[in-house]
Write an enzyme that holds these catalytic residues in place. Structure first.
Site: not given
Ligand code: ADP
Ligand code: ZN
Length: 216
Positions: A17, A93, A132, A165, A176
């Site tokens: 993404k 999400r 990653r 990370r 996740r």
């Molecule tokens: P990835 O797409 O690799 O899982 P992100 O960088 O999008 O990683 O998100 C990392 C973490 O941040 C998620 O696992 C969650 O804990 C938190 N997070 C990100 N966006 C949201 C959201 N819209 N609602 C709740 N938690 C979120």
């Protein structure tokens, strides 16, 4: 004047993404807004929101809807984002977040151009996340097998140190993906019902995925 693009990218962790958001920014001038990046910046800056978010992120859990929605609404209301358009990565999400986004856009008299679901088989994302690496200085993402840095542990672009990370561990990755299936898949159905969903195959080359996304 033509309406700016307003896009949402949905897909499991590791689907690319962020890469697509960067390409859309470069070609259309839309503002990429990644909830994950904003949370990581808040953690880095040791803000109250960062401290709260870290407790969830380190376990691969979702940050509560209330603070997440408030944080994203603030960005979406900014003059710059209203003028340039946006590509959301990582938000909404949950169905609750999708409903809140609808309410906010209604209130601003804005509409989503399209919602893109980037789809790949689960074993592919597990493999991608396992290798990653991210640059601590500029945020560039590398992948041990498919996109290794030229020099081990250093960013090609800025020489910054590369790290794994803290939430890319095997256990957290599993959590996740589980949460994605449970909480975020219903968001895809939500948009499919509204009729503005585009499904694209995310297993190919980033440029092929990009072409599918921007196809009229
Ligand atoms: P990835 O797409 O690799 O899982 P992100 O960088 O999008 O990683 O998100 C990392 C973490 O941040 C998620 O696992 C969650 O804990 C938190 N997070 C990100 N966006 C949201 C959201 N819209 N609602 C709740 N938690 C979120
Ligand atoms: Zn870098």
């Amino acid at each position: 004047m033509a309406e700016p693009l307003r896009l949402v990218l949905i897909g499991p962790p590791g689907v690319g993404k962020g890469t697509q958001a960067t390409m859309l920014e470069q070609n259309f001038g839309v503002r990429p807004i990644s909830s994950g990046v904003i949370f990581r910046n808040e953690i880095e800056a040791e803000t109250d929101l960062g401290r709260l978010a870290k407790r969830y992120i380190d376990h691969g859990e979702l940050v509560p809807n209330g603070v997440t929605i408030e944080m994203m609404a603030k960005r979406l209301r900014s003059d710059d984002v209203r003028k340039s358009g946006f590509v959301l990565d990582g938000f909404p999400r949950t169905v609750r977040q999708a409903e809140a986004l609808d309410e906010l856009l209604d209130e601003m008299d804005e509409h989503l151009t399209k919602v893109v679901s980037i789809e790949v088989p689960e074993d592919v994302v597990v493999g991608r996340l396992a290798g990653r690496l991210g640059c601590t200085k500029c945020g560039e993402i590398y992948q041990a097998q498919t996109k290794p840095p030229k020099r081990e542990g250093l960013c090609d672009k800025c020489n910054g140190p590369l790290i794994v990370r803290s939430d890319d561990t095997p256990e957290t990755t599993k959590a996740r993906l589980h949460i994605f299936n449970e909480k975020t898949r219903p968001v895809i159905d939500y948009y499919a019902e509204k009729g503005n969903l585009l499904r694209v195959d995310g297993s190919g080359d980033p440029m092929d995925v990009y072409k599918e996304i921007i196809a009229p």
